[in-house]
Design a protein around this motif. Structure first.
Motif, short mmCIF file in Angstrom:
data_model
loop_
_atom_site.label_atom_id
_atom_site.label_comp_id
_atom_site.label_asym_id
_atom_site.label_seq_id
_atom_site.Cartn_x
_atom_site.Cartn_y
_atom_site.Cartn_z
N TRP A 1 -14.26 -8.05 1.93
CA TRP A 1 -12.93 -8.33 1.39
C TRP A 1 -12.86 -9.69 0.70
N THR B 1 -3.72 -8.77 -0.88
CA THR B 1 -4.10 -7.86 0.21
C THR B 1 -5.48 -8.21 0.75
N ASP C 1 -3.69 -6.79 -5.19
CA ASP C 1 -4.92 -6.49 -4.46
C ASP C 1 -5.58 -7.77 -3.95
N ARG D 1 -14.07 -9.05 -2.71
CA ARG D 1 -12.99 -8.38 -3.46
C ARG D 1 -11.94 -9.41 -3.90
N HIS E 1 0.83 -1.21 0.00
CA HIS E 1 0.00 0.00 0.00
C HIS E 1 0.86 1.25 0.00
N GLU F 1 -11.11 1.54 1.67
CA GLU F 1 -10.39 0.28 1.84
C GLU F 1 -9.01 0.53 2.45
N ALA F 2 -8.34 1.58 2.00
CA ALA F 2 -7.03 1.91 2.56
C ALA F 2 -7.15 2.24 4.04
N THR G 1 -0.85 -1.15 -4.69
CA THR G 1 -2.25 -1.55 -4.63
C THR G 1 -3.11 -0.49 -5.30
N THR H 1 -9.94 -8.37 -9.93
CA THR H 1 -8.98 -7.92 -8.92
C THR H 1 -7.58 -8.37 -9.30
N LEU I 1 -6.26 0.34 -3.90
CA LEU I 1 -7.33 0.36 -2.92
C LEU I 1 -8.08 1.69 -2.98
#
Length: 543
Positions: free
Chosen positions: A500, A516, A513, A503, A448, A459-460, A453, A509, A455
């Protein structure tokens, strides 16, 4: 049914046990004595506070920042280049001073001799070049959580000073080696030893972008500093108060941390790939904070007198310090000079403005610390580093152990008892790292911070929360206050794990990511494990 091990024994405690057991295992083979020592050292370091190093080019205000963070005048500051040796400040019940020599055993000396062993003085140069490090113990609250390492500075015009910091930061300079009369291998080993002991770094930049700063940052970004990631390093734009008063614009409206600092930081970002190393770059005016915390009642009295001068008139005088010192009106020239030396021009302007606006003089020091950016920096250090201290130290311990293992195994004959024993230790360390979820969280954070990423902002924010940026309790990791009902925390943890998981399984994706997202699912599942234990303990029917 017993809860999982990670609910009962923290990762740092498990790691300490494994490292000590591996050291005992290595002790059984004489060829592995160096590895055994490295394992014991790594285990011992897990029980110590984080080592936070303050680094950067010379005259960037490192010692002033150290004093500001501690809230007391400890490191020596001045107009000339002063700090000669690496100084490590640690917590102690009463002041202690230990000098560690390159060519002999450490020696306890009187704490009052701190300057004698740390400040450049040609009369004592022969002694100073023998010093590897000075350790100063103080009963300071900040040092409960951090060992603070004050370094002399990169690129020192005196040469020897640079070598001390280069050794601490892992950067080699053949010219410095020649001055010291030492070979590259010796300095490299010293560099590895010192850098291995630094868990995190505050790197100071000048507010005036210089080629030296850019070159030093580039060296930091090189392979010698590869173990310093954005997770472990802040940039600090120092001495921002020196841009006040502005060349153009209204000095009454100009705030140097808010007006102008961002442009300087952007220039650095354009000249070097800062994101590869620094979590962020924070502007500060450490002199203001250090001076504010050193103020006495007489300083407050002088500032109250000065506050009677109209704001525009006082700001005009402060634009020329000689004019300010000799100006007619309240306060003697010597007192005016002392105030500027203590707080700087902007600090005096800021303090008088606050008093003029009715601030209680008893609250002035705290106000100046906040306005200087040092209060915010302390909170960032506590949140970003302090809340994750165990994980950061654990990562550093694994780095040192892996290096010791690589060095040890390299010279062992295949099939020998020593090689077999070393391989067994390596396998056990690797199993622990694979089983400890914190390392996966570190990987996600690094991705990150380095921009790998994609995000979304929410999300971050969840990534930072769940990995401890705002606190280490289950509530803080979920974005709640600590008194939130367990049932609501459980509901949010389930919702986010589902979010998540969706995701992670989305075919659109990307690989990083996806990894993550997998880590985040596991993080929320671990929180749910803990909340289930809490629910059982709170349920009266289970008593």
């Amino acid at each position: 049914m017993m809860p999982p091990e990670h609910l009962l024994v923290p990762a740092v405690a498990r790691a300490g046990t494994i490292l000590r057991e591996c050291a005992l295992q290595a002790d059984e083979t004489p060829e592995l004595s160096t590895l055994a020592d490295a394992l014991r050292t790594a285990a011992a370091r897990l029980a110590e506070p984080m080592r936070l190093a303050v680094a950067g080019q010379i005259k960037r205000g490192k010692s002033t920042l150290v004093n500001a963070l501690l809230g007391e005048q400890v490191a020596v500051t001045g107009r000339e280049e002063l700090t000669f040796n690496v100084n490590e400040l640690v917590h102690a019940a009463s002041p202690t001073l230990t000098v560690h020599f390159r060519d002999g055993p450490a020696r306890q000396v009187a704490p009052s001799m701190f300057a004698r062993w740390t400040v450049r003085d040609e009369a004592h140069l022969a002694d100073l070049v023998r010093v590897r490090k000075v350790e100063y113990g103080l009963p300071n609250p900040f040092l409960n959580d951090f060992h603070l390492v004050d370094t002399p500075g990169l690129g020192s015009v005196y040469g020897r000073d640079s070598a001390n910091t280069l050794a601490t930061m892992g950067v080699q300079d053949p010219g410095v080696l020649e001055l010291l009369g030492r070979d590259p291998q010796t300095l490299h080993q010293e560099s590895v030893d010192e850098l291995d002991r630094a868990d995190a770094v505050l790197y100071l930049f000048s507010r005036d972008v210089s080629n030296q700063d850019v070159a030093a940052v580039s060296a930091f970004l090189g392979d010698r500093a590869g173990m310093l990631t954005p997770f472990k390093a802040f940039g600090v734009l120092s001495r921002c108060d020196q841009s006040w008063p502005p060349v153009f614009g209204d000095p009454l409206a100009f705030h140097p941390l808010r007006d102008g600092a961002s442009q300087v930081i952007d220039v650095y970002r354009g000249a070097t790939d800062l994101s590869r190393l620094f979590y962020l770059v924070v502007p500060v005016a450490a002199k203001v904070a250090a001076g504010a915390q050193a103020m006495g009642e007489h300083h407050l009295g002088w500032l109250r007198e000065l506050a009677a001068v109209p704001a525009a008139e006082l700001a005009g005088e402060l634009g020329d310090l000689r004019e300010f010192q000799d100006a007619a009106g309240p306060l003697r020239p010597a007192y005016r000079k002392e105030l500027v030396e203590l707080l700087g021009a902007w600090g005096v302007h800021l303090a008088c403005g606050a008093l003029r606006d009715g601030l209680d003089p008893g609250d002035l020091a705290g106000h100046l610390v906040e306005e200087s950016g040092v209060g915010g920096l302390r909170r960032l250090i506590g949140g970003h580093f302090g809340n994750r201290a165990g994980l950061i130290k654990l990562d550093q311990a694994m780095i040192s152990v892996r290096a010791a293992l690589a060095s040890c195994r390299e010279g062992l004959p295949p099939g020998s008892a020593a090689k077999t024993a070393a391989d067994e230790v390596a396998k056990r360390i690797e199993r622990f790292q694979r089983s400890e979820h914190g390392f996966a969280e570190l990987t996600a954070l690094a991705a990150h911070y380095q921009g790998a990423t994609s995000l979304r902002p929410a999300e971050a924010e969840q990534l930072l929360q769940v990995t401890g940026e705002k606190g280490t309790s289950c509530a803080a990791r979920l974005g709640f206050e600590d008194d939130e009902p367990v049932s609501r925390m459980m509901r949010r943890a389930k919702e986010r794990a589902h979010q998540w998981n969706t995701r992670m399984n989305d075919p659109l994706t990307g690989r990083v990511d996806k990894q993550t997202a997998h880590t985040m699912v596991r993080s929320y599942e671990r929180i749910m494990d803990r909340l289930q234990v809490a629910q059982r303990l709170l349920d009266p029917e289970t008593c």
